[in-house]
Scaffold this motif. Structure first.
Motif, mmCIF file in Angstrom:
data_model
loop_
_atom_site.group_PDB
_atom_site.id
_atom_site.type_symbol
_atom_site.label_atom_id
_atom_site.label_comp_id
_atom_site.label_asym_id
_atom_site.label_seq_id
_atom_site.Cartn_x
_atom_site.Cartn_y
_atom_site.Cartn_z
ATOM 1 N N GLY A 278 0.975 -1.363 0.058
ATOM 2 C CA GLY A 278 0.326 0.615 0.000
ATOM 3 C C GLY A 278 0.564 0.944 0.102
ATOM 4 O O GLY A 278 1.683 1.255 0.076
ATOM 5 N N LYS A 279 0.407 2.329 -0.185
ATOM 6 C CA LYS A 279 1.223 3.379 -0.177
ATOM 7 C C LYS A 279 1.053 4.093 0.680
ATOM 8 O O LYS A 279 2.233 4.958 1.094
ATOM 9 C CB LYS A 279 -0.019 4.822 -0.840
ATOM 10 N N ALA A 280 1.250 3.970 1.972
ATOM 11 C CA ALA A 280 1.373 3.745 3.424
ATOM 12 C C ALA A 280 2.493 3.111 3.930
ATOM 13 O O ALA A 280 2.143 3.985 5.307
ATOM 14 C CB ALA A 280 0.330 4.412 3.992
ATOM 15 N N LYS B 299 -7.432 20.331 -15.963
ATOM 16 C CA LYS B 299 -6.833 20.171 -14.684
ATOM 17 C C LYS B 299 -7.472 20.509 -13.368
ATOM 18 O O LYS B 299 -7.076 21.162 -12.887
ATOM 19 C CB LYS B 299 -5.194 20.228 -15.262
ATOM 20 N N GLY B 300 -7.799 19.479 -12.427
ATOM 21 C CA GLY B 300 -8.437 19.602 -10.908
ATOM 22 C C GLY B 300 -8.507 18.098 -10.539
ATOM 23 O O GLY B 300 -7.484 17.398 -10.807
ATOM 24 N N GLY B 301 -9.575 18.934 -9.349
ATOM 25 C CA GLY B 301 -9.223 17.391 -8.450
ATOM 26 C C GLY B 301 -10.628 17.753 -7.347
ATOM 27 O O GLY B 301 -11.107 18.759 -7.662
ATOM 28 N N ARG B 302 -10.803 16.239 -6.838
ATOM 29 C CA ARG B 302 -12.706 16.755 -6.394
ATOM 30 C C ARG B 302 -12.330 17.349 -5.520
ATOM 31 O O ARG B 302 -13.307 18.284 -5.006
ATOM 32 C CB ARG B 302 -12.955 15.364 -6.187
ATOM 33 N N ASN B 303 -10.961 18.283 -4.709
ATOM 34 C CA ASN B 303 -11.149 18.309 -3.464
ATOM 35 C C ASN B 303 -11.587 20.284 -3.602
ATOM 36 O O ASN B 303 -11.464 21.349 -3.568
ATOM 37 C CB ASN B 303 -10.044 18.612 -2.609
ATOM 38 N N ASP C 19 -4.487 16.087 -5.215
ATOM 39 C CA ASP C 19 -5.738 16.303 -5.318
ATOM 40 C C ASP C 19 -5.858 15.765 -6.837
ATOM 41 O O ASP C 19 -5.272 16.687 -7.398
ATOM 42 C CB ASP C 19 -6.198 17.885 -4.976
ATOM 43 N N GLY C 20 -5.959 14.549 -6.856
ATOM 44 C CA GLY C 20 -6.389 14.370 -9.154
ATOM 45 C C GLY C 20 -4.594 14.627 -9.010
ATOM 46 O O GLY C 20 -4.469 14.336 -8.709
ATOM 47 N N PRO C 21 -4.682 14.314 -10.545
ATOM 48 C CA PRO C 21 -2.993 14.939 -10.490
ATOM 49 C C PRO C 21 -2.644 15.722 -10.949
ATOM 50 O O PRO C 21 -2.136 16.969 -12.044
ATOM 51 C CB PRO C 21 -3.460 14.693 -12.285
ATOM 52 N N ASN D 227 -15.076 23.259 -17.342
ATOM 53 C CA ASN D 227 -13.929 22.706 -17.836
ATOM 54 C C ASN D 227 -13.740 21.722 -16.906
ATOM 55 O O ASN D 227 -12.288 21.030 -17.247
ATOM 56 C CB ASN D 227 -12.471 23.087 -18.411
ATOM 57 N N ASN D 228 -13.552 21.151 -15.871
ATOM 58 C CA ASN D 228 -13.080 20.542 -14.829
ATOM 59 C C ASN D 228 -11.416 21.372 -14.451
ATOM 60 O O ASN D 228 -11.417 20.350 -14.542
ATOM 61 C CB ASN D 228 -13.352 19.206 -14.893
ATOM 62 N N ASP D 229 -11.316 22.135 -14.280
ATOM 63 C CA ASP D 229 -10.458 22.902 -14.160
ATOM 64 C C ASP D 229 -10.123 23.829 -13.279
ATOM 65 O O ASP D 229 -9.333 25.542 -13.099
ATOM 66 C CB ASP D 229 -10.076 23.837 -15.675
ATOM 67 N N THR E 72 0.670 9.467 3.821
ATOM 68 C CA THR E 72 -0.920 8.613 4.741
ATOM 69 C C THR E 72 -1.927 8.808 3.682
ATOM 70 O O THR E 72 -2.074 9.808 2.230
ATOM 71 C CB THR E 72 -0.915 9.440 5.845
ATOM 72 N N ASN E 73 -3.325 8.348 3.840
ATOM 73 C CA ASN E 73 -4.082 8.013 2.873
ATOM 74 C C ASN E 73 -5.434 8.132 3.417
ATOM 75 O O ASN E 73 -5.406 6.806 3.757
ATOM 76 C CB ASN E 73 -4.227 7.620 1.466
ATOM 77 N N VAL E 74 -6.434 8.734 3.948
ATOM 78 C CA VAL E 74 -7.654 8.460 4.797
ATOM 79 C C VAL E 74 -8.762 8.982 3.650
ATOM 80 O O VAL E 74 -9.730 9.984 4.688
ATOM 81 C CB VAL E 74 -7.607 8.816 6.114
#
Ligand SMILES: Nc1ncnc2c1ncn2[C@@H]1O[C@H](COP(=O)(O)OP(=O)(O)OP(=O)(O)O)[C@@H](O)[C@H]1O
Ligand SMILES: O=C(O)[C@H](O)CO
Length: 518
Positions: A76-78, A411-415, A446-448, A477-479, A501-503
């Protein structure tokens, strides 16, 4: 910023009210997010979970005798940071260990000076990197094979510590023969692209793997297995996090077929996968049913979104705020989530009594985004009390993993998208609230994008307009990353760097009392 926070911390001991007036709400929000992430760092969660009493190891109230019988695996990543801490605690009894971690993670942690997350040069744990871009590859398959060999070599009296965190599925690929890695990869890729949830994805992965769905603990039998899990799925389902290698789960083949039908994969399924599901799968399962299943397994969730929210809540209290935890299970479309936060801010900021329809709207929207009525009623009661308070702002905390429907090419992320949408809700609300909202991914990415998330308030629309930025265009444009990078030279971005970490995500909203209460 760091200097301001240090100053805030140093005066905190003797005058929280003074601190509040010195630190802006935005600085407080950033400090609370940092505390949430700090509380679920791999080393701190392992330290809290593993207690050493002489030659005894105590985990979740269970005690295990240590006599140079300890073996360790992780994926896992952590888990690199988790392994480093575990070795610091029980290294003297450790015989051997292998961890399967993301490609390049050691170099990245070194670059970020996260030295406590790296193993000592004299470590007995072998680090194997793989799964570039979070996809199972031949490197990860080699790591999985080594982990399987280690587990299979154990005997009665041995203790296997299994460290598990998000990203573990891709880092432990062991397809049931004759399925090839490429075939398994393709099935997973198609399911993910068709919009399957992580629960659906991992239900299928479990059925096609030798190690997932309890396979690893079966290999280790009769050794005692202790799984320490850092959860990255809403509700902390131990059988699904990293596809549950230490959790005996009786895969329902009907369920697996239903998922493959639902996403139209049935017709294009490789023959090997059909074979495993039709024959080998059922044969294997009936054989495995004869084995003792759970007596030698202990699984403990040692880090989760709920724990991060509790740490955030403590920090908010330290800063003189009134914390309230809404829910660690926020999901659903980011647009609906933003509307819910907009309504909750409206509720908190209504002077006197809120408009009559507001409660129903909040309860209805809550259902869409995974927040139950009881959680919302409890929160609204707290917000209602906050309206009478003249001194203390309320800090509403929530977490989870909303989704974005990607229609644009930006370019973006959900947060960042959530922060932007909540900012817009606040800008367009009738009440002139001074609410501040923050949304951030606890993994720091957050995303890429290079950011973990962003901060927003009701001024966002006027600021954007004055800088020639049209929010609606960026949203279409999800930007969101480009937007926040351009707005005030990126000042509203949350940039903690890789956290190790990642929760999932943390959302927080600081709600000052309405003007009439002050
Ligand atoms: N341009 C974009 N705007 C908004 N969201 C995006 C954009 N591009 C990707 N995303 C979202 O980012 C998410 C993937 O990012 P990320 O790698 O942070 O995922 P994750 O689910 O946090 O992964 P993990 O659990 O492995 O950490 C997806 O939910 C995707 O919809
Ligand atoms: O590894 C996985 O399967 C995901 O991160 C969910 O735990």
């Amino acid at each position: 910023m760091a200097q301001v926070l240090t100053l805030c911390r140093s005066v905190l001991h003797w005058n929280p009210l003074w601190v509040r007036s010195m630190c802006s709400l935005e600085e407080q929000a950033r400090a609370i997010f940092a505390a949430a992430v700090e509380g679920v760092q791999p080393d701190s969660v392992v330290r809290r979970a593993l207690q050493r009493r002489g030659d005894e190891l105590v985990v979740a109230g269970h005690s295990f005798k240590l006599h140079h019988n300890l073996h360790l695996v992780g994926f896992g990543k952590a888990v690199l940071g988790m392994a480093a801490e575990a070795e610091r605690i029980v290294g003297d009894h450790l015989v051997q260990g292998i961890v399967s971690v993301p490609h390049g993670i050691q170099e990245t942690l070194q670059r970020h000076r996260k030295l406590n997350m790296l193993l000592d040069t004299s470590s007995k744990i072998k680090v194997m990197e793989g799964a570039k871009h979070n996809l199972p590859d031949t490197d990860a398959q080699r790591s999985a094979e080594s982990i399987r060999e280690l587990a299979s070599s154990l005997t009665d009296g041995d203790l296997l510590l299994v460290l598990i965190s998000g990203g573990g599925s891709a880092l432990l690929p062991a397809p049931v023969p004759p399925i090839t890695l490429q075939e398994k990869q393709e099935v997973t890729r198609c399911l993910a692209a068709a919009g399957a949830t992580i629960q659906e994805l991992n239900t299928v992965r479990r059925a096609l793997s030798l190690l997932k769905g309890g396979g690893l603990s079966r290999c280790a039998y009769p050794a005692q297995v202790v799984g320490l899990i850092l959860s990255d799925i809403i509700g902390d389902p131990v059988d699904l996090i990293a596809s549950g290698p230490t959790v005996w789960s009786e895969t329902s083949l009907e369920e697996v077929w239903a998922i493959l039908y639902r996403y139209n994969l049935y017709a294009t399924l490789p023959l090997s996968v059909q074979e495993v599901l039709n024959q080998t799968g059922s044969q294997q399962r009936s054989k495995l049913k004869d084995q003792p299943q759970q007596d030698n397994i202990l699984n403990a969730v040692i880090g989760s979104n709920a724990i991060a929210l509790e740490c955030a809540s403590r920090k908010a209290q330290e800063l003189g705020l009134r914390p309230v935890i809404l829910s660690p299970g926020v999901c659903g479309n980011v647009q609906a989530v933003a509307q819910l936060y907009g309504l909750l801010s409206r509720f908190a900021c209504s002077p006197g009594k809120e408009p009559p329809e507001l409660r129903d709207q909040i309860l209805k929207l809550g259902q869409e985004v995974g927040v139950g009525s009881s959680e919302l009623c409890r929160t609204m009661k707290h917000l209602e009390e906050g309206r009478q308070e003249s001194l203390h702002a309320t800090c509403l905390l929530a977490g989870g993993e909303p989704t974005v429907q990607l229609l644009g090419k930006g370019k973006g992320g959900r947060n960042q998208e959530l922060a932007l949408r909540v900012g817009l809700e606040l800008s367009r609300a009738e009440e002139r609230s001074t609410t501040v909202f923050l949304s951030g991914g606890t993994d720091g990415q957050d995303g890429p994008t290079e950011a973990a998330g962003a901060v927003s308030d009701r001024n966002i629309e006027t600021e954007a307009q004055s800088q020639g930025l049209d929010i609606d265009v960026f949203l279409r444009n999800n930007d969101s990353f480009t937007f926040f990078s351009s707005l005030s030279k990126g000042q509203k971005l949350l940039l903690p760097g890789l956290t190790g970490t990642n929760v999932m995500d943390v959302h927080l909203m600081i709600l000052p009392p309405p003007p009439s209460a002050v």
